[in-house]
Design an enzyme around this catalytic site. Structure first.
Site, mmCIF file in Angstrom:
data_model
loop_
_atom_site.group_PDB
_atom_site.id
_atom_site.type_symbol
_atom_site.label_atom_id
_atom_site.label_comp_id
_atom_site.label_asym_id
_atom_site.label_seq_id
_atom_site.Cartn_x
_atom_site.Cartn_y
_atom_site.Cartn_z
ATOM 1 N N GLY A 24 0.811 -1.138 0.125
ATOM 2 C CA GLY A 24 -0.313 -0.131 -0.137
ATOM 3 C C GLY A 24 0.879 1.184 -0.008
ATOM 4 O O GLY A 24 2.227 1.309 0.125
ATOM 5 N N ASN A 25 0.825 2.280 -0.213
ATOM 6 C CA ASN A 25 0.523 3.661 -0.077
ATOM 7 C C ASN A 25 -0.248 4.742 -0.119
ATOM 8 O O ASN A 25 -1.316 4.198 -0.385
ATOM 9 C CB ASN A 25 2.242 3.636 -1.648
ATOM 10 C CG ASN A 25 1.058 2.791 -2.757
ATOM 11 O OD1 ASN A 25 0.014 3.489 -3.527
ATOM 12 N ND2 ASN A 25 1.717 1.940 -3.060
ATOM 13 N N THR A 39 9.204 3.715 -0.983
ATOM 14 C CA THR A 39 9.017 2.027 -1.151
ATOM 15 C C THR A 39 8.939 1.594 0.102
ATOM 16 O O THR A 39 10.916 1.559 1.095
ATOM 17 C CB THR A 39 9.832 2.458 -2.452
ATOM 18 O OG1 THR A 39 9.392 0.733 -3.272
ATOM 19 C CG2 THR A 39 11.093 2.218 -2.423
ATOM 20 N N SER A 69 6.770 2.694 -5.470
ATOM 21 C CA SER A 69 6.428 2.224 -6.944
ATOM 22 C C SER A 69 5.300 2.314 -7.315
ATOM 23 O O SER A 69 5.234 2.773 -8.567
ATOM 24 C CB SER A 69 7.041 0.271 -6.953
ATOM 25 O OG SER A 69 6.044 -0.192 -5.925
ATOM 26 N N GLU A 70 4.184 2.761 -6.591
ATOM 27 C CA GLU A 70 3.153 3.462 -7.604
ATOM 28 C C GLU A 70 2.982 4.669 -7.413
ATOM 29 O O GLU A 70 1.790 5.524 -7.916
ATOM 30 C CB GLU A 70 2.181 2.564 -7.099
ATOM 31 C CG GLU A 70 1.804 1.111 -6.837
ATOM 32 C CD GLU A 70 0.786 0.877 -7.985
ATOM 33 O OE1 GLU A 70 1.552 1.551 -8.641
ATOM 34 O OE2 GLU A 70 0.770 -0.258 -8.042
ATOM 35 N N HIS A 89 -3.852 3.988 -1.675
ATOM 36 C CA HIS A 89 -3.877 2.714 -2.225
ATOM 37 C C HIS A 89 -3.728 1.947 -1.323
ATOM 38 O O HIS A 89 -3.008 1.808 -0.729
ATOM 39 C CB HIS A 89 -2.784 2.810 -2.943
ATOM 40 C CG HIS A 89 -2.312 1.611 -3.378
ATOM 41 N ND1 HIS A 89 -3.678 0.908 -4.348
ATOM 42 C CD2 HIS A 89 -1.576 0.517 -3.783
ATOM 43 C CE1 HIS A 89 -3.057 -0.339 -4.428
ATOM 44 N NE2 HIS A 89 -1.920 -0.082 -4.441
ATOM 45 N N HIS A 91 -4.391 -2.890 -0.471
ATOM 46 C CA HIS A 91 -4.263 -4.146 -0.440
ATOM 47 C C HIS A 91 -5.272 -4.859 0.214
ATOM 48 O O HIS A 91 -5.453 -6.103 0.157
ATOM 49 C CB HIS A 91 -3.512 -5.022 -0.425
ATOM 50 C CG HIS A 91 -2.333 -4.231 -1.509
ATOM 51 N ND1 HIS A 91 -0.972 -5.057 -2.232
ATOM 52 C CD2 HIS A 91 -2.243 -3.531 -2.408
ATOM 53 C CE1 HIS A 91 0.038 -4.128 -2.082
ATOM 54 N NE2 HIS A 91 -0.957 -3.535 -3.338
ATOM 55 N N HIS A 150 -5.728 -6.920 -7.100
ATOM 56 C CA HIS A 150 -4.489 -6.383 -6.788
ATOM 57 C C HIS A 150 -4.916 -5.934 -5.528
ATOM 58 O O HIS A 150 -4.516 -5.380 -4.514
ATOM 59 C CB HIS A 150 -4.233 -5.157 -7.898
ATOM 60 C CG HIS A 150 -2.875 -4.169 -7.358
ATOM 61 N ND1 HIS A 150 -2.283 -3.385 -8.488
ATOM 62 C CD2 HIS A 150 -2.442 -4.121 -6.172
ATOM 63 C CE1 HIS A 150 -1.796 -3.210 -7.796
ATOM 64 N NE2 HIS A 150 -1.510 -3.122 -6.248
#
Ligand SMILES: [Zn+2]
Length: 185
Positions: A24-25, A39, A69-70, A89, A91, A150
């Site tokens: 997640g982010n 990351t 990374s997103e 974001h 999961h 995802h």
């Protein structure tokens, strides 16, 4: 301080099971950059100084770590949605698996919290511009999207709204699953 808010909200998402230790982010749009989680870090343990500031092209403006990374997905959303100042974001498993089967109508207030429908994005390789552009397009009108196989993306004018939308989507997933289990209509 906004950095502390990002770190605190991340802990809420972790403790409620929306993300695992490394997944997640979160990002927020500030006056001069996009503040995003780094990351490859155990994110519930992040401190404000671990966050990274990037511009709308992904260049690091401030910070010692590498951005999530997103980052492309976050940047693509901010470019497409001037009204959005926070992107979350996760999961979260249930909404991810249920995707098109999610029924927001089961919880009367959920639709007003979401401020739109639930977009569904087909499976696309994580971290790519292809995924970033598909998510930004899906969120042109809606504030939450399920990325099949995802996770979930939720956006809002501020972090509280974006986090709340991720939680509401999870509640809708629980309600949908309960209805399926109970042999509902
Ligand atoms: Zn992800």
């Amino acid at each position: 301080m906004i950095e502390e808010e990002v770190v605190e909200y991340y802990k809420f998402l972790y403790l409620r099971g929306h993300v695992s230790l490394l997944s997640g982010n979160i990002s927020v749009r500030t006056d001069d950059c996009i503040l995003i989680t780094p990351t490859s870090a155990p994110k519930p343990l992040l401190t404000p100084r671990d966050l990274v500031c990037i511009d709308l092209r992904g260049n690091v403006v401030r910070g010692e770590r590498r951005p999530s990374s997103e980052w492309r997905m976050h940047v693509a959303i901010y470019r497409a949605r001037p009204d959005v100042n926070a992107v979350v974001h996760t999961h979260a498993v249930l909404p991810t698996i249920l995707a098109e089967r999610l029924k927001p109508g089961l919880l009367a207030e959920s639709e007003s919290y979401l401020g739109g429908g639930i977009a569904v994005v087909p499976p696309i390789k994580p971290g790519t511009w292809e995924l970033a552009e598909a998510v930004a397009a899906a969120l042109a009108r809606d504030n939450v999207a399920v990325l099949k196989k995802h996770g979930v993306v939720a956006v809002g004018p501020a972090l509280a709204e974006a986090v709340n939308r991720a939680e509401v989507l999870n509640d809708i997933a629980l309600a949908t699953l309960a209805e399926i289990w109970s042999g509902g209509p």
